[in-house]
Design an enzyme around this catalytic site. Structure first.
Site, PDB file in Angstrom:
ATOM      1  N   CYS A  90      -1.812   8.108   4.017  1.00 52.62           N
ATOM      2  CA  CYS A  90      -1.934   7.785   2.597  1.00 52.62           C
ATOM      3  C   CYS A  90      -3.352   8.008   2.085  1.00 52.62           C
ATOM      4  O   CYS A  90      -3.554   8.328   0.916  1.00 52.62           O
ATOM      5  CB  CYS A  90      -1.531   6.329   2.355  1.00 52.62           C
ATOM      6  SG  CYS A  90       0.207   5.974   2.690  1.00 52.62           S
TER       7      CYS A  90
ATOM      8  N   GLU B  74       0.867  -1.177   0.000  1.00 48.35           N
ATOM      9  CA  GLU B  74       0.000   0.000   0.000  1.00 48.35           C
ATOM     10  C   GLU B  74       0.898   1.219   0.000  1.00 48.35           C
ATOM     11  O   GLU B  74       1.669   1.433   0.938  1.00 48.35           O
ATOM     12  CB  GLU B  74      -0.948   0.059   1.190  1.00 48.35           C
ATOM     13  CG  GLU B  74      -1.974   1.162   0.959  1.00 48.35           C
ATOM     14  CD  GLU B  74      -2.691   1.637   2.191  1.00 48.35           C
ATOM     15  OE1 GLU B  74      -2.162   2.561   2.846  1.00 48.35           O
ATOM     16  OE2 GLU B  74      -3.749   1.087   2.499  1.00 48.35           O
TER      17      GLU B  74
END
Length: 523
Positions: free
Chosen positions: A294, A260
């Site tokens: 993120c 990720e």
């Protein structure tokens, strides 16, 4: 925004606690490094570092423990996970203090991590037995061919976790790996290593066998390659640039990986949106953990009809945020974690302003509050050619753009190499879902910023494009940690011509069989 400095409100962690946690690290063979609290500059600990011998020892211990753990029934593994869930909630004050001290974030955003671990633990405790159960698909010859598909653990999983969400990202990926029967060797960031070590300590007290969850310490550039060279699977959260490196290293060894990576996430405010609700949630979506997330929003596209009202309410709410470093819930945004983050934020804002952008809120560092504080910042007039237009800032900076149609909003939202998270706001949720389906992102929230999708842990989460590969959460978040093994038992008759049957007759017979199975719609 907040007023007086609050440096004295963030005391050092008790030395007894620090020493107890450091005892769980397989480290000490390399020189220690000093780690400091971002919000205050005070030293947290001299953190031992792992040598190659330490890493080798951690993997050897983990492999030995994993062989025993793989034979433990899943329901017994689940019992450990349930006890761990309860410890996280019962001891949240301790872990919140650690997270805040190491990462510099506000307590409200640190609590998001406690919630993340709790819901992941609860989900996998409820789902693991079902997801890991053997299944019996139809054999090539029904009745005569009995097939069983079993899930086998990978072995030792490397979880390489970042500093920005040190509890959630170190733990919530490790838990399903452990439930699948693997061991875990963690490589947390040096800055937030105590958080990961607290989780290992708590898991041991919950009944996880010794040696099954190891931690090695060191900079990724120093020990990352050594960790990947010994792992059977790699789970990494961090930058897109490092993700590419890890993918190459894992590819050389032909082992699996889940990545990720970064995001430049858009939020779309359609013409019929509840503007007040959108402005309120957008503040949280943009400035959670000082934008060091993120999933956080860095771009907002607002329909012309509601642009002025949204900008007014959003900037007012942003300016009202309280900044500080107390280990309690009195502040809504904390500090950036590193000087490099402060430098990036400062450079992005200065570059935008120099090229014609307007600062609607924030726009300056706050050294009066602590070394790396920066005000939550709203920019307008951002255009191509400005660094902040395309590059991920990973800080408390968001750009607002005026659009004149849904199509224009979607086109601009998709004008990025990233594809992690997005948000769409409309009173017509059916229309919003249609817009969401057109956005290039692994997760899209309707009338929420990021928590609705992220917190729905029964559904997968992950990125498209340079935002990553693989998924966490949901069945995918567990099953990525297993290999499937098919065992087929042929009974009574062979899959071959019967005695005296020619190959030609065998082929005709099987051709007829294939046609019958298709007619019966059999798999």
């Amino acid at each position: 925004m907040t007023t007086a400095p609050d440096l004295a409100a963030a005391p050092a962690l008790p030395q007894e606690l620090v020493d107890r946690l450091l005892a769980h690290a397989t480290a000490g063979g390399a020189p220690s490094v000093a780690v400091h609290a971002p919000a205050t500059g005070a030293k947290i600990a001299d953190l031992p570092q792992s040598s190659t011998a330490d890493i080798e020892s951690a993997f050897a211990t983990a492999r030995s423990a994993q062989q025993q753990w793989a034979r433990v029934p899943v329901r017994e593994r689940v019992a450990v996970l349930r006890r761990f869930h309860d410890l996280v909630l019962a001891e949240q004050d301790t872990i919140l203090d650690i997270v805040q001290t190491e990462a510099g974030k506000s307590r409200v955003h640190a609590f998001d991590e406690v919630g993340d671990v709790a819901v992941n633990a609860r989900y996998y405790a409820a789902a693991a037995e079902r997801l890991l159960a053997a299944r019996t698909p139809r054999g090539v010859l029904p009745v005569l061919t009995k097939v069983e598909v079993r899930n086998r653990p990978k072995g030792v999983v490397a979880v390489i976790s970042p500093w920005n969400y040190p509890l959630a990202l170190a733990v919530s990926d490790a838990l399903p790996a452990l439930m699948a029967g693997n061991a875990v060797v963690a490589r947390p960031d040096n800055q937030t290593a105590l958080t990961a070590l607290w989780a290992i300590d708590a898991a041991g007290r919950a009944g996880l066998p010794a040696g099954l969850w190891q931690a090695v310490l060191g900079r990724g550039s120093v020990i990352g390659g050594e960790v990947i060279a010994r792992a059977d699977y790699v789970d990494y959260t961090g930058s897109s640039a490092t993700g590419r490196t890890i993918a190459r290293q894992a590819g050389e060894r032909l082992i699996g990986y889940s990545l990720e990576l970064g995001g430049k996430n858009p939020l779309l405010v359609l013409a019929d949106a509840d503007v007040s609700a959108a402005a309120k949630i957008a503040v949280r979506a943009c400035f959670a953990s000082a934008g060091q997330l993120c999933e956080s929003i860095e771009r907002i596209y607002v329909h012309d009809r509601v642009y002025d009202r949204f900008v007014s309410e959003f900037t007012s709410a942003t300016q009202a945020l309280r900044l500080g470093s107390a280990l309690d819930y009195s502040y809504e945004m904390g500090s950036l974690t590193f000087p490099r983050q402060l430098d990036t934020v400062t450079e992005h804002v200065q570059d935008a302003v120099a090229k014609g952008a307007t600062v609607l809120a924030g726009g300056r560092a706050r050294p009066d509050l602590g070394p790396y504080f920066y005000e939550p910042t709203v920019l307008a007039g951002v255009r191509p050619g400005m660094t902040v237009h395309r590059e991920e800032t990973f800080g408390p900076v968001v750009s607002i753009y005026r659009v004149h149609s849904d199509d224009e909003a979607v086109e601009q939202a998709n004008d990025t190499a990233y594809g992690l998270n997005a948000s769409v706001w409309s009173r017509d949720t059916g229309r919003a879902r249609e817009i969401a389906a057109r956005i290039h992102a692994g997760s899209v929230n309707v009338n929420e910023g990021f928590i609705a999708a992220w917190g729905s842990v029964a559904a997968p989460s992950g990125g498209l494009g340079i935002s990553g590969s693989g998924r966490r959460h949901g069945p995918e978040g567990l099953l990525k940690y297993v290999d499937t093994q098919t065992i087929a038992v042929q009974r009574a008759l062979p899959i071959a011509p019967l005695p005296g049957m020619s190959e030609a007759l065998w082929a005709k017979t099987m051709t007829l069989y294939f046609g019958v199975m298709k007619a019966l719609r059999q798999k």
